[in-house]
Scaffold this motif. Structure first.
Motif, PDB file in Angstrom:
ATOM      1  N   TYR A  87      24.059   4.394  57.682  1.00  0.00           N
ATOM      2  CA  TYR A  87      22.779   4.791  57.098  1.00  0.00           C
ATOM      3  C   TYR A  87      22.222   3.702  56.188  1.00  0.00           C
ATOM      4  CZ  TYR A  87      19.228   7.951  55.379  1.00  0.00           C
ATOM      5  OH  TYR A  87      18.027   8.545  55.103  1.00  0.00           O
ATOM      6  N   GLY A 130      21.176  -1.449  53.225  1.00  0.00           N
ATOM      7  CA  GLY A 130      21.752  -2.231  52.117  1.00  0.00           C
ATOM      8  C   GLY A 130      22.545  -3.422  52.647  1.00  0.00           C
ATOM      9  N   HIS A 131      22.645  -4.473  51.832  1.00  0.00           N
ATOM     10  CA  HIS A 131      23.344  -5.689  52.266  1.00  0.00           C
ATOM     11  C   HIS A 131      24.812  -5.729  51.836  1.00  0.00           C
ATOM     12  CE1 HIS A 131      19.488  -7.079  53.297  1.00  0.00           C
ATOM     13  NE2 HIS A 131      19.188  -7.801  52.234  1.00  0.00           N
ATOM     14  N   THR A 147      27.467   2.214  54.123  1.00  0.00           N
ATOM     15  CA  THR A 147      26.889   3.512  53.762  1.00  0.00           C
ATOM     16  C   THR A 147      26.767   4.386  55.009  1.00  0.00           C
ATOM     17  OG1 THR A 147      25.624   2.427  52.009  1.00  0.00           O
ATOM     18  CG2 THR A 147      24.861   4.607  52.672  1.00  0.00           C
ATOM     19  N   ILE A 183      25.997  11.421  51.233  1.00  0.00           N
ATOM     20  CA  ILE A 183      26.134   9.965  51.395  1.00  0.00           C
ATOM     21  C   ILE A 183      27.589   9.600  51.108  1.00  0.00           C
ATOM     22  CG2 ILE A 183      25.623   7.753  50.242  1.00  0.00           C
ATOM     23  CD1 ILE A 183      23.367   8.385  52.051  1.00  0.00           C
ATOM     24  N   GLN A 195      30.146   6.379  50.926  1.00  0.00           N
ATOM     25  CA  GLN A 195      30.035   4.914  50.811  1.00  0.00           C
ATOM     26  C   GLN A 195      31.381   4.261  50.588  1.00  0.00           C
ATOM     27  OE1 GLN A 195      27.149   4.209  47.678  1.00  0.00           O
ATOM     28  NE2 GLN A 195      25.786   3.156  49.119  1.00  0.00           N
ATOM     29  N   LEU A 249      21.614  10.426  40.787  1.00  0.00           N
ATOM     30  CA  LEU A 249      22.692  10.544  41.764  1.00  0.00           C
ATOM     31  C   LEU A 249      23.737  11.509  41.230  1.00  0.00           C
ATOM     32  CD1 LEU A 249      23.161   6.843  42.928  1.00  0.00           C
ATOM     33  CD2 LEU A 249      22.239   8.756  44.269  1.00  0.00           C
ATOM     34  N   TYR A 267      28.096  11.007  47.436  1.00  0.00           N
ATOM     35  CA  TYR A 267      26.970  11.483  46.622  1.00  0.00           C
ATOM     36  C   TYR A 267      26.256  12.620  47.343  1.00  0.00           C
ATOM     37  CZ  TYR A 267      26.729   7.034  43.880  1.00  0.00           C
ATOM     38  OH  TYR A 267      26.967   5.963  43.052  1.00  0.00           O
ATOM     39  N   TYR A 268      25.633  13.510  46.581  1.00  0.00           N
ATOM     40  CA  TYR A 268      24.670  14.426  47.196  1.00  0.00           C
ATOM     41  C   TYR A 268      23.620  13.575  47.887  1.00  0.00           C
ATOM     42  CZ  TYR A 268      26.012  18.433  44.232  1.00  0.00           C
ATOM     43  OH  TYR A 268      26.659  19.442  43.595  1.00  0.00           O
ATOM     44  N   PHE A 269      23.145  14.033  49.005  1.00  0.00           N
ATOM     45  CA  PHE A 269      22.072  13.341  49.717  1.00  0.00           C
ATOM     46  C   PHE A 269      20.744  13.782  49.111  1.00  0.00           C
ATOM     47  CE2 PHE A 269      19.206  12.047  52.941  1.00  0.00           C
ATOM     48  CZ  PHE A 269      19.856  11.092  53.705  1.00  0.00           C
ATOM     49  N   ASN A 289      15.934   0.440  46.581  1.00  0.00           N
ATOM     50  CA  ASN A 289      16.888   1.082  45.692  1.00  0.00           C
ATOM     51  C   ASN A 289      16.233   2.156  44.816  1.00  0.00           C
ATOM     52  OD1 ASN A 289      19.211  -0.144  46.620  1.00  0.00           O
ATOM     53  ND2 ASN A 289      18.950  -1.925  45.286  1.00  0.00           N
ATOM     54  N   ILE A 329      18.562   4.617  42.724  1.00  0.00           N
ATOM     55  CA  ILE A 329      19.902   4.664  43.337  1.00  0.00           C
ATOM     56  C   ILE A 329      20.561   3.280  43.267  1.00  0.00           C
ATOM     57  CG2 ILE A 329      19.283   6.593  44.855  1.00  0.00           C
ATOM     58  CD1 ILE A 329      19.053   4.472  47.136  1.00  0.00           C
ATOM     59  N   ASP A 330      21.688   3.149  43.925  1.00  0.00           N
ATOM     60  CA  ASP A 330      22.442   1.888  43.982  1.00  0.00           C
ATOM     61  C   ASP A 330      22.789   1.385  42.569  1.00  0.00           C
ATOM     62  OD1 ASP A 330      23.734  -0.357  44.791  1.00  0.00           O
ATOM     63  OD2 ASP A 330      22.136  -1.084  46.124  1.00  0.00           O
ATOM     64  N   ASP A 335      25.536   0.210  41.289  1.00  0.00           N
ATOM     65  CA  ASP A 335      26.732  -0.636  41.165  1.00  0.00           C
ATOM     66  C   ASP A 335      26.563  -1.785  40.185  1.00  0.00           C
ATOM     67  OD1 ASP A 335      27.806   0.936  43.118  1.00  0.00           O
ATOM     68  OD2 ASP A 335      27.237  -0.414  44.741  1.00  0.00           O
TER      69      ASP A 335
END
Ligand code: ADP
Ligand code: GN1
Ligand code: MG
Length: 370
Positions: free
Chosen positions: A29, A32-33, A37, A52, A54, A95, A118-120, A229, A243-244, A246
């Motif tokens: 899905y 992202g690089h 996911t 989701i 990951q 998230l 994660y919840y979608f 994101n 999101i994202d 990290d």
């Protein structure tokens, strides 16, 4: 079965998390690089529910546990602030991690991979290319709001999940080393790009020096604020969830502003091969300034505002040299989907840098009258 399903037993991984119902399937899905996911679909009481799933890229994030601690703290803080404001629809505005069967917010599989769930966020979407100024405004407003919500995150300081992530000097020096080593034997094929990068050196220390001199404060920033994101609501277009997470860590507000300019001012995808289409769009820039100042304007110092327009070419340049560096090193960092993909991405960023620099005066005027 897809390659991803063969590589990982996604059903058994998904079942490690506390999800009600029966696992049906999971499929790759998003675009992202970095991470792997998947959307995992469960059947629960007659309905299909998506999550989701990951796999954290541990070549990029050397300490996934520290990263997950950051994500736990950041999502809990945002959630509690939203509660305090009586916000509606909180599960779509931040998230939400799903714990695994042992109660931890991640799961380590037999191969040593770190997974999280994660919840979608339904009825919302991410965009790889900005379609109109309303999207630009909403994305910038949401990222500014995110910075705002985290401004009073209690100590301790967040972990630096990637040290020196936005240290443009360090990125520039890494490029120089990659050129000198030429480990993949590609330097000769990207001579004009190397030449372009080397003459921009004067840019790389500007924000670092301002920060060192005490003129730009450290804040909690997202650090990867590209358009895809942030999730935009399908019905209202509202920037509903950042999101994202990290790379949420200490940084400069200008890193975030610069990066959403990089992605939202561009009229093409990040890897467009027809460079004649790549020019910055002033209407998007205007919308980004308006959206960001709407939510973060009160917090920003006047010195930060002075550098808003400069941050756009700077961060675009920084990400351009990261792509170029990865190309020279044999594509070890960013996922690629075709030959010379990172070189194509670098060219687009450099064309955008040129275009931003050409329009500096007008960009400054936009900031000045906002
Ligand atoms: P990467 O670090 O690889 O970019 P992301 O966390 O950005 O990974 O996720 C990749 C894509 O998956 C996002 O651009 C978005 O489209 C989608 N995505 C991620 N989290 C969610 C979520 N909770 N709900 C819906 N879509 C999501
Ligand atoms: C990566 O993870 P993703 O695809 O959202 C990268 C960013 C770059 C971006 C360029 C951890 O973002 O720094 O700006 O690609 N993330 C990391 O598209 O390196
Ligand atoms: Mg992403």
């Amino acid at each position: 079965m897809s390659e991803a399903q063969i590589k990982h037993d996604l059903g058994s991984i998904a079942r490690q998390f506390q999800i009600a119902g029966r696992f049906l399937y999971a499929a790759p899905y998003g675009s992202g690089h970095i991470n792997d996911t998947f959307a995992a679909v469960f059947e629960h009481e007659g309905s299909l529910v998506r999550y989701i799933l990951q796999r954290i890229n541990h070549n990029v994030f050397k300490n996934p546990m520290a990263l997950m601690q950051n994500v736990e703290r950041v999502t809990a803080h945002v959630r509690s602030k939203l509660h305090a404001r009586n916000a509606d629809d909180i599960d779509r505005r931040t998230l939400t991690l799903v714990p695994d069967q042992s109660g931890r917010n991640w799961h380590i599989d037999a191969k040593g991979n770190h997974w999280r769930c994660y919840y979608f966020i339904e009825k919302a979407a991410t965009y790889d290319q900005c379609e109109n100024p309303t999207q630009a405004y909403q994305a910038a407003r949401a990222f500014g709001e995110f910075q705002n919500l985290l401004a009073d995150l209690p100590a301790p300081r967040l972990h630096e999940t990637i040290p020196s992530f936005h240290n443009t000097r360090a990125r520039f020096d890494a490029l120089r080393t990659a050129i000198a080593k030429d480990s993949a034997n590609r330097a000769a094929t990207v001579k004009p790009e190397i030449q372009f990068a080397l003459v921009q050196e004067t840019m790389v220390d500007v924000l670092l020096q301002e920060h060192k001199a005490g003129n730009l404060p450290e804040r909690v920033t997202h650090n990867d604020t590209k358009l895809n994101n942030v999730m935009l609501d399908d019905e209202t277009g509202e920037g509903v969830c950042v999101i994202d997470l990290d790379t949420v860590m200490p940084g400069l507000a200008l890193y975030d502003f610069g990066d959403f300019c990089r992605s939202a001012c561009r009229p093409t995808l990040e890897d467009e091969r027809d460079l004649s289409k790549v020019e910055m769009r002033m209407d998007m820039f205007e919308a980004l300034v308006a959206g960001y100042l709407k939510s973060a304007g009160e917090v920003l110092t006047s010195r930060e505002k002075d550098f808003l327009s400069f941050s756009a070419p700077l961060i675009t340049f920084e990400i351009g040299i990261r792509f170029l560096c990865d190309h020279l090193e044999g594509d070890r960092y960013f996922k690629i989907h075709r030959e010379n993909h990172n070189a194509d991405r670098a060219r687009v960023q450099f064309k955008m840098v040129e275009s931003f620099l050409k329009n500096t005066k007008q960009m400054e005027a936009v900031v000045g009258r906002s």
